[in-house]
Design a protein around this motif. Structure first.
Motif, mmCIF file in Angstrom:
data_model
loop_
_atom_site.group_PDB
_atom_site.id
_atom_site.type_symbol
_atom_site.label_atom_id
_atom_site.label_comp_id
_atom_site.label_asym_id
_atom_site.label_seq_id
_atom_site.Cartn_x
_atom_site.Cartn_y
_atom_site.Cartn_z
ATOM 1 N N GLY A 8 -11.013 4.695 -11.032
ATOM 2 C CA GLY A 8 -12.206 4.218 -10.707
ATOM 3 C C GLY A 8 -12.228 2.799 -10.282
ATOM 4 N N GLY A 9 -11.022 2.095 -9.977
ATOM 5 C CA GLY A 9 -11.161 0.770 -9.232
ATOM 6 C C GLY A 9 -11.319 1.119 -8.055
ATOM 7 N N GLY A 10 -11.535 -0.126 -7.329
ATOM 8 C CA GLY A 10 -11.993 -0.452 -5.907
ATOM 9 C C GLY A 10 -12.456 -1.605 -5.557
ATOM 10 N N LEU A 11 -12.836 -1.611 -4.287
ATOM 11 C CA LEU A 11 -13.583 -3.036 -3.955
ATOM 12 C C LEU A 11 -14.688 -2.852 -3.932
ATOM 13 C CD1 LEU A 11 -13.015 -5.456 -2.248
ATOM 14 C CD2 LEU A 11 -13.009 -4.189 -0.340
ATOM 15 N N VAL A 12 -15.480 -4.034 -4.651
ATOM 16 C CA VAL A 12 -16.739 -3.913 -4.820
ATOM 17 C C VAL A 12 -17.443 -5.391 -4.523
ATOM 18 C CG1 VAL A 12 -16.498 -4.265 -7.266
ATOM 19 C CG2 VAL A 12 -18.666 -3.349 -6.421
ATOM 20 N N GLN A 13 -18.516 -5.482 -4.115
ATOM 21 C CA GLN A 13 -19.062 -6.918 -4.035
ATOM 22 C C GLN A 13 -19.601 -7.413 -5.493
ATOM 23 O OE1 GLN A 13 -22.279 -6.206 -1.209
ATOM 24 N NE2 GLN A 13 -20.864 -7.324 0.534
ATOM 25 N N ALA A 14 -19.294 -8.742 -5.311
ATOM 26 C CA ALA A 14 -19.959 -9.433 -6.747
ATOM 27 C C ALA A 14 -21.328 -8.995 -6.921
ATOM 28 C CB ALA A 14 -19.882 -11.208 -6.417
ATOM 29 N N GLY A 15 -21.626 -8.829 -8.319
ATOM 30 C CA GLY A 15 -22.806 -8.353 -8.712
ATOM 31 C C GLY A 15 -22.940 -7.116 -8.817
ATOM 32 N N GLY A 16 -21.997 -6.230 -8.541
ATOM 33 C CA GLY A 16 -21.929 -4.948 -8.500
ATOM 34 C C GLY A 16 -21.478 -4.081 -9.740
ATOM 35 N N SER A 17 -21.259 -2.912 -9.918
ATOM 36 C CA SER A 17 -20.904 -2.239 -11.277
ATOM 37 C C SER A 17 -19.703 -1.307 -10.618
ATOM 38 C CB SER A 17 -21.984 -1.473 -11.836
ATOM 39 O OG SER A 17 -22.979 -2.392 -12.128
ATOM 40 N N LEU A 18 -18.593 -1.193 -11.733
ATOM 41 C CA LEU A 18 -17.867 0.026 -11.727
ATOM 42 C C LEU A 18 -17.669 0.661 -13.008
ATOM 43 C CD1 LEU A 18 -14.881 -1.609 -9.780
ATOM 44 C CD2 LEU A 18 -16.177 0.320 -8.920
ATOM 45 N N ARG A 19 -17.216 1.744 -13.052
ATOM 46 C CA ARG A 19 -16.819 2.695 -14.001
ATOM 47 C C ARG A 19 -15.434 3.047 -14.075
ATOM 48 N NH1 ARG A 19 -19.098 8.027 -17.129
ATOM 49 N NH2 ARG A 19 -18.211 9.045 -15.478
ATOM 50 N N LEU A 20 -14.571 2.504 -14.835
ATOM 51 C CA LEU A 20 -13.180 2.992 -15.076
ATOM 52 C C LEU A 20 -13.132 3.920 -16.001
ATOM 53 C CD1 LEU A 20 -11.528 -0.547 -15.114
ATOM 54 C CD2 LEU A 20 -12.379 0.639 -13.261
ATOM 55 N N SER A 21 -11.994 4.872 -15.651
ATOM 56 C CA SER A 21 -11.965 5.902 -16.614
ATOM 57 C C SER A 21 -10.492 6.129 -17.049
ATOM 58 C CB SER A 21 -12.100 7.289 -15.790
ATOM 59 O OG SER A 21 -13.569 7.453 -15.626
ATOM 60 N N CYS A 22 -10.066 6.489 -18.152
ATOM 61 C CA CYS A 22 -8.645 6.629 -18.806
ATOM 62 C C CYS A 22 -8.634 7.953 -19.274
ATOM 63 C CB CYS A 22 -8.161 5.230 -19.686
ATOM 64 S SG CYS A 22 -6.833 5.561 -20.607
ATOM 65 N N VAL A 23 -7.957 8.596 -18.706
ATOM 66 C CA VAL A 23 -7.596 10.202 -19.133
ATOM 67 C C VAL A 23 -6.256 10.176 -19.997
ATOM 68 C CG1 VAL A 23 -7.377 12.554 -18.567
ATOM 69 C CG2 VAL A 23 -9.046 10.913 -17.236
ATOM 70 N N ALA A 24 -6.373 10.664 -21.096
ATOM 71 C CA ALA A 24 -5.064 10.658 -21.976
ATOM 72 C C ALA A 24 -4.714 12.192 -22.061
ATOM 73 C CB ALA A 24 -5.462 10.172 -23.562
ATOM 74 N N SER A 25 -3.425 12.282 -22.334
ATOM 75 C CA SER A 25 -2.680 13.519 -22.621
ATOM 76 C C SER A 25 -1.636 13.371 -23.229
ATOM 77 C CB SER A 25 -2.741 14.518 -21.651
ATOM 78 O OG SER A 25 -1.695 13.803 -20.520
ATOM 79 N N GLY A 26 -1.007 14.437 -24.246
ATOM 80 C CA GLY A 26 0.334 14.425 -24.774
ATOM 81 C C GLY A 26 0.188 13.839 -26.234
#
Length: 126
Positions: A8-26
């Motif tokens: 979910g990371g990336g390049l975004v302009q100031a003021g924008g939004s992002l949603r990061l995900s963390c998928v777990a297993s094991g």
């Protein structure tokens, strides 16, 4: 094999939004707390938010309260970090980490977390 995979990371302009995900297993997801950390260039890794999959309790460091929201979908073994009003100072590699809630409570400390992902880079431009 234990895995934590961030996305979910990336390049975004100031003021924008992002949603990061963390998928777990094991491992037994419901028995763990998942913490989000970030490490900016030249700085130490710092904890920003954490959620207990055992009881849903959430925690934030003061500097991100109001802009960061952590949530968990136990059916999908996934923890999310929603970030609003991104600022250039949020530029960092963001990691998720897991710790068994029955044995210790390390977050926001880095030491003591049981498992770590490899991170996802968030870059905020002006």
């Amino acid at each position: 094999e234990v895995q934590l995979v961030e996305s979910g990371g990336g390049l975004v302009q100031a003021g924008g939004s992002l949603r990061l995900s963390c998928v777990a297993s094991g491992f037994t997801f419901d028995d763990y707390a998942i913490g989000w950390y970030r490490q900016a260039p030249g700085k130490e890794r710092e904890g920003v938010s954490c959620i207990s999959n055992r009881d849903g309790s959430t925690y934030y460091v003061e500097s991100v309260k109001g802009r960061f929201t952590i949530s968990s979908d136990n059916a999908k073994n996934t923890v999310y970090l929603q970030i609003h009003s991104l600022k250039p100072k949020d530029t960092a590699v963001h990691y998720c980490a897991a710790e068994n809630v029955f044995y210790s409570s390390s977050w926001p400390n880095v030491d003591g977390m049981d498992y770590w992902g490899k991170g996802t880079l968030v870059t905020v431009s002006t």
